[in-house]
Design an enzyme around this catalytic site. Structure first.
Site, PDB file in Angstrom:
ATOM      1  N   GLU A 247       0.873  -1.180   0.000  1.00  0.00           N
ATOM      2  CA  GLU A 247       0.000   0.000   0.000  1.00  0.00           C
ATOM      3  C   GLU A 247       0.900   1.216   0.000  1.00  0.00           C
ATOM      4  O   GLU A 247       1.899   1.257   0.715  1.00  0.00           O
ATOM      5  CB  GLU A 247      -0.913   0.012   1.225  1.00  0.00           C
ATOM      6  CG  GLU A 247      -1.749   1.282   1.367  1.00  0.00           C
ATOM      7  CD  GLU A 247      -2.599   1.282   2.633  1.00  0.00           C
ATOM      8  OE1 GLU A 247      -3.054   0.195   3.043  1.00  0.00           O
ATOM      9  OE2 GLU A 247      -2.778   2.370   3.230  1.00  0.00           O
ATOM     10  N   GLU A 252      -2.021  11.677   3.719  1.00  0.00           N
ATOM     11  CA  GLU A 252      -3.142  11.502   4.645  1.00  0.00           C
ATOM     12  C   GLU A 252      -3.078  12.620   5.686  1.00  0.00           C
ATOM     13  O   GLU A 252      -1.999  13.142   5.989  1.00  0.00           O
ATOM     14  CB  GLU A 252      -3.069  10.156   5.370  1.00  0.00           C
ATOM     15  CG  GLU A 252      -3.253   8.942   4.505  1.00  0.00           C
ATOM     16  CD  GLU A 252      -3.217   7.668   5.322  1.00  0.00           C
ATOM     17  OE1 GLU A 252      -4.295   7.144   5.659  1.00  0.00           O
ATOM     18  OE2 GLU A 252      -2.097   7.202   5.633  1.00  0.00           O
TER      19      GLU A 252
END
Length: 371
Positions: A247, A252
């Site tokens: 991933e 974020e």
């Protein structure tokens, strides 16, 4: 050539042919007797694009206009009169090269070409590395919804991952409110409460195709509010298990720690569940409420992420195998806005401020470059 353009051309050519081959002497019209003029006779657009009006005059009974450029749109008014207008919409130029094309006017057998040139986007330190070319992008300048050929909505109930509180739906909530929309040249991902439930959007770009080794950049405005968890990240096209297949989190941020943006890499050998993930966090003043650029440069040897051109995280392929480097397969791009959850809502997953709702994450553009 599309069917509409083909039919217009056939109609105009037939009109011209009938005029030159008609009945008696009084009806004969010499070839080329139709005049066609416009003002202005050329267009020059800046990199950000624009909308331009061209005035058309002709002695013919009808006229038309078209372009073969996919970065322009043409609309007409007054095509059955001798005076009319053409509206030319030029989209933003995402490249660092000047581009040119034309708009063609038609009246009977007459043709007039209007040259159109557009300036290149200004080169910046974080636009794209040397030797990379644009292979896909979305500027979110057209329509009101995402292009279904490029984008896929996730549909999952709350609690699906990370104890998050939102329900992901396909474009619209049960009462018809959009979780994703195109407005004012940006993708808007909306998170809101409706009949006691939280709804939001999570979308995938080219989910069945993805890209391997590339430079990807997006301009994003983050929302404000305790409970928000916006993200710009990537997952493998041929996903089998997590974290084994990897991933890549480009950006974020959580509203309970405003303006601190982070990047992370997850793999079997480094994952957050045992605090071995590869991650870095930095302050980006104004990330909430202003557009900033977030990017990744991904090669077979290294992954580096950027915030406004500054290095956020850099990780080398150390040659330790797939457990440490599962990043040699195609990955696809994800944008989503979560609410609450194990990070956005803290340890309880529910430490949120619902008075902040509704909230919106905006994406001005996303661009993918490859060598």
């Amino acid at each position: 050539m599309n069917m509409r353009k083909y039919c217009i051309l056939i109609s105009l050519l037939c009109t011209a042919a009938f005029a030159s081959c008609g009945g008696g002497d009084d009806d004969k019209t010499p070839t080329g007797s139709v005049s066609l003029a416009c003002q202005p006779e050329s267009l020059s657009a800046p990199a950000e694009g624009g909308v331009y009006t061209v005035n058309v005059s002709t002695t013919g009974k009808e006229w038309g206009a078209y372009t073969d450029a996919d970065w322009m749109k043409v609309s007409t008014q007054g095509t059955t009169s001798q005076q009319g207008t053409v509206t030319v919409t030029v989209t933003a130029n995402p490249t660092t090269e000047v581009r040119s094309s034309s708009v063609t006017l038609m009246a009977g057998a007459e043709r007039k070409t209007i040259p159109v040139t557009q300036a290149a986007s200004a080169q910046s330190a974080y636009y794209a590395p040397e030797g990379y070319s644009l292979v896909w992008h979305d500027e979110f300048d057209e329509g009101t919804e995402l292009n279904a050929a490029d984008w896929t909505h996730e549909v999952k109930n709350s609690g699906w991952v990370n104890n998050e509180l939102q329900n992901y739906v396909n474009h619209l909530s049960p009462e018809g409110k959009a979780v994703t929309e195109i407005r004012n040249g940006a993708l808007r991902i909306n998170c809101f409460k409706e009949n006691g439930k939280i709804y939001s959007g999570r979308v995938y770009a080219k989910v069945k195709q993805g890209w391997k080794y590339c430079y990807i950049e997006a301009s994003i405005k983050l929302p404000k509010g305790k409970g928000t968890w916006p993200a710009f990240w990537m997952m493998p096209v041929n996903f089998r298990s997590w974290p084994d297949d990897g991933e890549i989190d480009i950006m974020e941020e959580v509203g309970r720690n405003p303006n601190y943006v982070s990047s992370s890499l997850h793999a079997k050998a480094h994952v957050h569940s045992n605090n071995t993930q590869v991650t870095h966090e930095m302050l980006c003043n104004g990330a909430e409420g202003e557009f900033h650029t977030y990017a990744i440069l991904w090669t077979a040897q290294n992954i580096t992420t950027y915030v406004d051109g500054k290095v956020q995280l850099s990780y080398d392929n150390r040659g330790l195998g797939r457990d440490d480097w599962p990043y040699d397969d195609p990955f696809y791009v994800i944008f989503n806005l979560a609410w609450g959850g194990s990070w956005g809502g803290g340890p309880s997953s529910k430490d949120v401020d619902e008075s902040a709702l509704p909230v919106t994450m905006e994406v001005d553009y996303v661009r993918v470059f490859q060598k």
